[in-house]
Design a protein around this motif. Sequence first.
Motif, PDB file in Angstrom:
ATOM      1  N   ILE A  86      32.140  47.814  45.449  1.00  0.00           N
ATOM      2  CA  ILE A  86      31.590  49.018  44.807  1.00  0.00           C
ATOM      3  C   ILE A  86      32.593  49.580  43.802  1.00  0.00           C
ATOM      4  O   ILE A  86      32.227  49.908  42.663  1.00  0.00           O
ATOM      5  CB  ILE A  86      31.200  50.072  45.864  1.00  0.00           C
ATOM      6  CG1 ILE A  86      30.003  49.561  46.676  1.00  0.00           C
ATOM      7  CG2 ILE A  86      30.869  51.413  45.203  1.00  0.00           C
ATOM      8  CD1 ILE A  86      29.647  50.408  47.877  1.00  0.00           C
ATOM      9  N   GLU A  87      33.867  49.693  44.193  1.00  0.00           N
ATOM     10  CA  GLU A  87      34.886  50.212  43.284  1.00  0.00           C
ATOM     11  C   GLU A  87      35.055  49.311  42.063  1.00  0.00           C
ATOM     12  O   GLU A  87      35.182  49.782  40.936  1.00  0.00           O
ATOM     13  CB  GLU A  87      36.231  50.380  43.994  1.00  0.00           C
ATOM     14  CG  GLU A  87      36.260  51.452  45.051  1.00  0.00           C
ATOM     15  CD  GLU A  87      35.885  50.942  46.434  1.00  0.00           C
ATOM     16  OE1 GLU A  87      35.240  49.861  46.538  1.00  0.00           O
ATOM     17  OE2 GLU A  87      36.226  51.611  47.412  1.00  0.00           O
ATOM     18  N   ASP A  88      35.061  47.997  42.297  1.00  0.00           N
ATOM     19  CA  ASP A  88      35.211  47.038  41.205  1.00  0.00           C
ATOM     20  C   ASP A  88      34.080  47.211  40.187  1.00  0.00           C
ATOM     21  O   ASP A  88      34.323  47.300  38.984  1.00  0.00           O
ATOM     22  CB  ASP A  88      35.244  45.616  41.758  1.00  0.00           C
ATOM     23  CG  ASP A  88      35.492  44.578  40.685  1.00  0.00           C
ATOM     24  OD1 ASP A  88      36.448  44.741  39.905  1.00  0.00           O
ATOM     25  OD2 ASP A  88      34.723  43.597  40.621  1.00  0.00           O
ATOM     26  N   ASN A  89      32.846  47.288  40.678  1.00  0.00           N
ATOM     27  CA  ASN A  89      31.696  47.468  39.788  1.00  0.00           C
ATOM     28  C   ASN A  89      31.744  48.816  39.079  1.00  0.00           C
ATOM     29  O   ASN A  89      31.403  48.910  37.896  1.00  0.00           O
ATOM     30  CB  ASN A  89      30.384  47.325  40.565  1.00  0.00           C
ATOM     31  CG  ASN A  89      30.132  45.892  40.985  1.00  0.00           C
ATOM     32  OD1 ASN A  89      30.552  44.947  40.322  1.00  0.00           O
ATOM     33  ND2 ASN A  89      29.448  45.717  42.103  1.00  0.00           N
ATOM     34  N   PHE A  90      32.184  49.861  39.782  1.00  0.00           N
ATOM     35  CA  PHE A  90      32.276  51.192  39.179  1.00  0.00           C
ATOM     36  C   PHE A  90      33.278  51.191  38.021  1.00  0.00           C
ATOM     37  O   PHE A  90      32.978  51.675  36.935  1.00  0.00           O
ATOM     38  CB  PHE A  90      32.676  52.228  40.233  1.00  0.00           C
ATOM     39  CG  PHE A  90      32.924  53.586  39.663  1.00  0.00           C
ATOM     40  CD1 PHE A  90      31.867  54.385  39.233  1.00  0.00           C
ATOM     41  CD2 PHE A  90      34.211  54.075  39.542  1.00  0.00           C
ATOM     42  CE1 PHE A  90      32.094  55.639  38.698  1.00  0.00           C
ATOM     43  CE2 PHE A  90      34.452  55.329  39.007  1.00  0.00           C
ATOM     44  CZ  PHE A  90      33.396  56.116  38.584  1.00  0.00           C
ATOM     45  N   PHE A  91      34.477  50.659  38.254  1.00  0.00           N
ATOM     46  CA  PHE A  91      35.487  50.635  37.195  1.00  0.00           C
ATOM     47  C   PHE A  91      35.027  49.799  36.001  1.00  0.00           C
ATOM     48  O   PHE A  91      35.251  50.162  34.848  1.00  0.00           O
ATOM     49  CB  PHE A  91      36.832  50.116  37.715  1.00  0.00           C
ATOM     50  CG  PHE A  91      37.522  51.079  38.639  1.00  0.00           C
ATOM     51  CD1 PHE A  91      37.716  52.400  38.293  1.00  0.00           C
ATOM     52  CD2 PHE A  91      37.994  50.649  39.862  1.00  0.00           C
ATOM     53  CE1 PHE A  91      38.358  53.290  39.138  1.00  0.00           C
ATOM     54  CE2 PHE A  91      38.637  51.521  40.723  1.00  0.00           C
ATOM     55  CZ  PHE A  91      38.818  52.855  40.364  1.00  0.00           C
ATOM     56  N   ARG A  92      34.364  48.689  36.269  1.00  0.00           N
ATOM     57  CA  ARG A  92      33.848  47.844  35.187  1.00  0.00           C
ATOM     58  C   ARG A  92      32.798  48.615  34.375  1.00  0.00           C
ATOM     59  O   ARG A  92      32.802  48.593  33.147  1.00  0.00           O
ATOM     60  CB  ARG A  92      33.249  46.563  35.753  1.00  0.00           C
ATOM     61  CG  ARG A  92      32.885  45.550  34.690  1.00  0.00           C
ATOM     62  CD  ARG A  92      32.399  44.218  35.250  1.00  0.00           C
ATOM     63  NE  ARG A  92      33.298  43.664  36.234  1.00  0.00           N
ATOM     64  CZ  ARG A  92      32.974  43.452  37.527  1.00  0.00           C
ATOM     65  NH1 ARG A  92      31.770  43.759  37.964  1.00  0.00           N
ATOM     66  NH2 ARG A  92      33.849  42.936  38.353  1.00  0.00           N
ATOM     67  N   PHE A  93      31.915  49.326  35.072  1.00  0.00           N
ATOM     68  CA  PHE A  93      30.890  50.129  34.410  1.00  0.00           C
ATOM     69  C   PHE A  93      31.509  51.199  33.509  1.00  0.00           C
ATOM     70  O   PHE A  93      31.100  51.382  32.361  1.00  0.00           O
ATOM     71  CB  PHE A  93      29.985  50.774  35.471  1.00  0.00           C
ATOM     72  CG  PHE A  93      28.979  51.730  34.911  1.00  0.00           C
ATOM     73  CD1 PHE A  93      27.859  51.275  34.224  1.00  0.00           C
ATOM     74  CD2 PHE A  93      29.136  53.098  35.077  1.00  0.00           C
ATOM     75  CE1 PHE A  93      26.931  52.163  33.702  1.00  0.00           C
ATOM     76  CE2 PHE A  93      28.219  53.993  34.569  1.00  0.00           C
ATOM     77  CZ  PHE A  93      27.108  53.528  33.877  1.00  0.00           C
ATOM     78  N   ILE A  94      32.520  51.885  34.019  1.00  0.00           N
ATOM     79  CA  ILE A  94      33.198  52.934  33.240  1.00  0.00           C
ATOM     80  C   ILE A  94      33.804  52.332  31.965  1.00  0.00           C
ATOM     81  O   ILE A  94      33.705  52.919  30.876  1.00  0.00           O
ATOM     82  CB  ILE A  94      34.291  53.624  34.085  1.00  0.00           C
ATOM     83  CG1 ILE A  94      33.660  54.419  35.222  1.00  0.00           C
ATOM     84  CG2 ILE A  94      35.180  54.517  33.235  1.00  0.00           C
ATOM     85  CD1 ILE A  94      32.772  55.560  34.804  1.00  0.00           C
ATOM     86  N   LYS A  95      34.441  51.166  32.094  1.00  0.00           N
ATOM     87  CA  LYS A  95      35.042  50.527  30.911  1.00  0.00           C
ATOM     88  C   LYS A  95      33.982  50.172  29.877  1.00  0.00           C
ATOM     89  O   LYS A  95      34.189  50.350  28.667  1.00  0.00           O
ATOM     90  CB  LYS A  95      35.803  49.268  31.321  1.00  0.00           C
ATOM     91  CG  LYS A  95      37.063  49.536  32.108  1.00  0.00           C
ATOM     92  CD  LYS A  95      37.672  48.207  32.550  1.00  0.00           C
ATOM     93  CE  LYS A  95      38.678  48.378  33.643  1.00  0.00           C
ATOM     94  NZ  LYS A  95      39.222  47.097  34.101  1.00  0.00           N
TER      95      LYS A  95
END
Length: 141
Positions: A86-95
């Motif tokens: 979830i964190e990995d996908n969240f950070f990727r989305f923000i970028k």
Amino acid sequence: MRLPLISGFSNKKPRASTVLTCYLRQCREPPWTSFFIKYNSVEDDQWGKSHFNWKVGESNYHILRTGCFPYVKYHCTKRQPQDLTIEDNFFRFIKVINLGIPCLAYGVAATFLIKHTEFVCTSNGKVEIYFLYPEDKGSKY
């Protein structure tokens, strides 16, 4: 055409994951560390990963990783493995929604703020890594 290295090492760039592992071993699995690697020094085999587990020796690390041209930035914290999807996908989305602009700004700023360098020995030769300041290698926290 690349010229062969005289030192006996291969002239192929090491993978970013190899540099990460070698540095953590070289520092005897520290509790945390944070450094930059120049994109042109490595083969970026972790492209697209932002937050993930990384096993080195007896330790697991939570890795926060971001591209910040002309560098790749790693922040490593020794922690128990956990699902970081979830964190990995969240950070990727923000970028992606920020079009990578903050990452580019971070890389440009880092170019002026870097004050310390070290070398990591890999089977493909030495790779220079960069720090905002020298780390206390004996730190327990």
